[in-house]
Design an enzyme around this catalytic site. Structure first.
Site, PDB file in Angstrom:
ATOM      1  N   THR A 137       0.853  -1.192   0.000  1.00  0.00           N
ATOM      2  CA  THR A 137       0.000   0.000   0.000  1.00  0.00           C
ATOM      3  C   THR A 137       0.890   1.244   0.000  1.00  0.00           C
ATOM      4  O   THR A 137       2.114   1.140   0.044  1.00  0.00           O
ATOM      5  CB  THR A 137      -0.979  -0.044   1.185  1.00  0.00           C
ATOM      6  N   SER A 186      -7.995  -1.026   7.001  1.00  0.00           N
ATOM      7  CA  SER A 186      -7.328  -0.346   8.112  1.00  0.00           C
ATOM      8  C   SER A 186      -6.782   1.008   7.679  1.00  0.00           C
ATOM      9  O   SER A 186      -6.169   1.714   8.486  1.00  0.00           O
ATOM     10  CB  SER A 186      -6.158  -1.196   8.615  1.00  0.00           C
ATOM     11  N   GLY A 244      -1.300  -2.527   6.208  1.00  0.00           N
ATOM     12  CA  GLY A 244      -2.359  -3.426   6.657  1.00  0.00           C
ATOM     13  C   GLY A 244      -2.828  -3.036   8.050  1.00  0.00           C
ATOM     14  O   GLY A 244      -2.934  -1.851   8.370  1.00  0.00           O
TER      15      GLY A 244
HETATM   16  N1  GLU Z   1      -5.760  -3.929   2.295  1.00  0.00           N
HETATM   17  C1  GLU Z   1      -5.290  -3.258   3.465  1.00  0.00           C
HETATM   18  C2  GLU Z   1      -6.375  -2.361   4.053  1.00  0.00           C
HETATM   19  O1  GLU Z   1      -7.205  -1.871   3.333  1.00  0.00           O
HETATM   20  C3  GLU Z   1      -4.081  -2.426   3.191  1.00  0.00           C
HETATM   21  C4  GLU Z   1      -2.918  -3.292   2.916  1.00  0.00           C
HETATM   22  C5  GLU Z   1      -1.625  -2.659   3.339  1.00  0.00           C
HETATM   23  O2  GLU Z   1      -1.615  -1.561   3.868  1.00  0.00           O
HETATM   24  O3  GLU Z   1      -0.592  -3.306   3.172  1.00  0.00           O
HETATM   25  O4  GLU Z   1      -6.388  -2.163   5.225  1.00  0.00           O
END
Ligand code: GLU
Length: 571
Positions: free
Chosen positions: A374, A442, A463
């Site tokens: 991300t 998150s 995440g």
């Molecule tokens: N999919 C995660 C979320 O929406 C983000 C993944 C990440 O930050 O590595 O919380």
């Protein structure tokens, strides 16, 4: 509070942690600042501002550039959250451009797959929202055309970019080359891993940006790119059971959501952050509310990074994780009791469960952490408009599926749903897969205000660890008055679940680790750095704009001089 100040105290902290990171910082008076996780993305944002673009144009140009220079983390195939401040009206908006589950998704669709095969299957692919999100911003406040916004990204993809350290590291992952199109894209002509310093051209992605510039977002959601995406997710690394279910209809009907941000007050500051389906904003406000009575940062033993301060923060994060696991999901599909979760009486009663010295017994098992990828970028323009954006394809390189001929990775966002359905008895299954539902996130792009004036904007990838990183950044600023550079340089920890499984960065001193371990905290050294914070804000002492970028990745920050006062940055 002095966002820039407190250098002496910071030096003390650095010594305390034996940890020194070089944080890129710029200061600027009355101009604009861009902070992203890659120098070329920062330049793309600066260029957009110099063309007369608004902060939202810069944010879009940054996002498209990131698809080229940090494709493992975000891009057209993914989704994003943004909080946006409009200076003229002093309004804050939250934009949800999260991926959604296809219309034929089912609660048990992952039930027979473990996380890894699920995450590299077409089944993990949610209907992408990133392009729709930035188009919604452009239509509302933008000054530039889509062709202008994609022009830097197009050039980077066509002419090639030089591989930077963070990208070089990501390229080594087998996930980057799981299927033939991905291998052709990420490996060199002999099949070797592309290396640091080499030039990487992405002609298919350049073609995609060309199409977007000429035909607009239609081509992505209803045209030839839509058809290619649907075909791609029907092939899968996980056998027939993992075949994606996204249809042309799902793409044609994708819609962003304008949401009401969640807000709260803490020590004279006003915090405005991302609402559900993010769990991060609620968790941030819960943690601050539960810790308020301890006066962190104000007394010896409770300064940022000291054992009692960390212990209490860990414990409050565990409480937030328990609520998150049970209650948080897509607010359109499940009743997320945001008001009740943030009610002062509830937070006070939760706070009574916290003890300065004693750890709560481990009671609840949370879920696995998501991958560390991300991206976060933050931009303020010379009018004072602000965009704080966290954008993702979920796991590194998303699902590993590259859309043939178009050169971008599809997300694996649907693995953010409960892989095993939880709805049972009173449990609402708030984050079970449902058609058209958005998976819980998150991501926590956040703004801070004081006395009605905007003060700072930030966020992080990582995440579930995002929540801890944003809590720590907020405490560093609001409890201790640390400047962004100092706050970013501190070693981080991340609470992963209500049981209290906690990752710590290698920079955390062994004596503090020992003290926390002796209280029963479940610490484990994180194999990777935690998060990547891009921050912009105002120094309250001299009113100057500052930006800071995280050295944990290839972070970079630039200030844009007032129009006409200096030569344009070379594009
Ligand atoms: N999919 C995660 C979320 O929406 C983000 C993944 C990440 O930050 O590595 O919380």
């Amino acid at each position: 509070m002095k966002l820039a100040g407190n250098v002496g105290r910071w030096i003390g902290k650095v010594a305390l942690f034996f940890w020194v990171l070089q944080v890129s910082v710029v200061e600027a008076q009355g101009t604009a600042v861009v902070a992203t996780s890659h120098p070329l993305a920062t330049q793309a944002g600066a260029w957009a501002l110099q063309q007369g673009g608004d902060a939202v144009d810069a944010a879009a140009a940054i996002q498209y550039a990131l698809n080229v220079v940090e494709p493992q983390s975000s891009g057209l195939g993914g989704g994003a959250f943004m909080v946006i401040y409009r200076a003229a009206t002093r309004q804050v908006y939250a934009l949800d451009a999260r991926e959604i589950a296809p219309a034929v998704a089912t609660a048990d669709q992952f039930a027979r797959l473990d996380y890894y095969p699920a995450s590299i299957s077409g089944l993990a692919v949610g209907v992408p929202g990133t392009l729709a999100g930035f188009e919604a911003l452009r239509q509302r406040w933008g000054h530039l055309s889509l062709a202008q916004q994609v022009s830097r990204a197009l050039r980077y993809a066509r002419d090639g970019i030089v591989i930077t350290p963070y990208l070089a590291h990501a390229l080594q992952s087998s996930r980057a080359a799981l299927q033939p199109e991905a291998r052709a894209l990420t490996r060199d002509s002999k099949g070797g891993v592309r290396q640091l310093g080499q030039r990487w051209r992405q002609p298919d992605l350049a073609h995609t940006f060309e199409l977007l510039g000429r035909q607009g977002a239609e081509v992505f959601y209803r045209g030839e790119i839509a058809q290619a995406m649907v075909a791609t997710q029907q092939r899968s690394q996980a056998g027939a059971a993992g075949r994606g279910r996204m249809t042309l209809d799902d793409l044609a009907h994708y819609q962003v959501r304008w949401r009401t941000p969640v807000e709260g007050d803490y020590r004279g500051y006003h915090i405005v952050t991302m609402p559900p389906p993010s769990s991060g904003g609620v968790a941030l406000l819960q943690v601050l509310g539960e810790l308020d009575r301890f006066h962190l940062g104000q007394a010896p033993g409770l300064l940022v990074g000291e054992p009692d301060q960390m212990h209490l923060t860990l414990e409050a994060l565990r409480l937030a994780m328990a609520d998150r696991a049970y209650w948080l999901g897509d607010p359109e599909a499940t009743a997320v009791p945001v008001k009740a979760l943030l009610a002062p009486a509830y937070l006070a009663s939760q706070s009574r469960r916290l003890n300065r010295k004693l750890r709560q017994p481990t009671v609840v098992k949370g879920e696995m952490p998501e991958g560390n990828n991300t991206t976060q970028f933050t931009v303020v323009d010379s009018e004072g408009n602000v965009v704080s954006c966290t954008s993702t394809v979920e796991a590194p390189w998303g699902s590993g599926l590259v859309v043939p001929g178009y050169g971008f990775f599809l997300n694996s966002e649907l693995t953010d749903f409960n892989l095993q359905p939880q709805q049972q008895g009173k449990n609402p299954g708030a984050n079970d897969v449902r058609p058209g539902r958005r998976p819980r996130s998150s991501m926590t792009p956040t703004l801070i205000f004081r006395g009605g004036r905007w003060l700072s904007a930030y966020g992080s990838p990582g995440g579930v660890s995002i929540i801890s990183t944003v809590v720590e950044m907020t405490q560093d600023q609001l409890d201790e008055g640390l400047g962004a550079a100092a706050a970013i340089a501190l070693p981080r920890f991340a609470v992963l679940d209500a049981a209290g499984h906690t990752l710590v960065e290698s920079g955390l001193s062994s004596s503090i680790r020992a003290k926390l371990l002796s209280r029963g905290h479940l610490l484990e050294e994180s194999p990777d750095p935690l998060g990547s914070v891009q921050w912009v804000g105002i120094d309250q002492d001299n009113g100057s704009l500052q930006g800071a970028a995280d050295p944990r990745r290839d972070g970079s920050v630039v200030r844009i001089p007032p129009k006409g006062s200096e030569k344009l940055l070379s594009p």
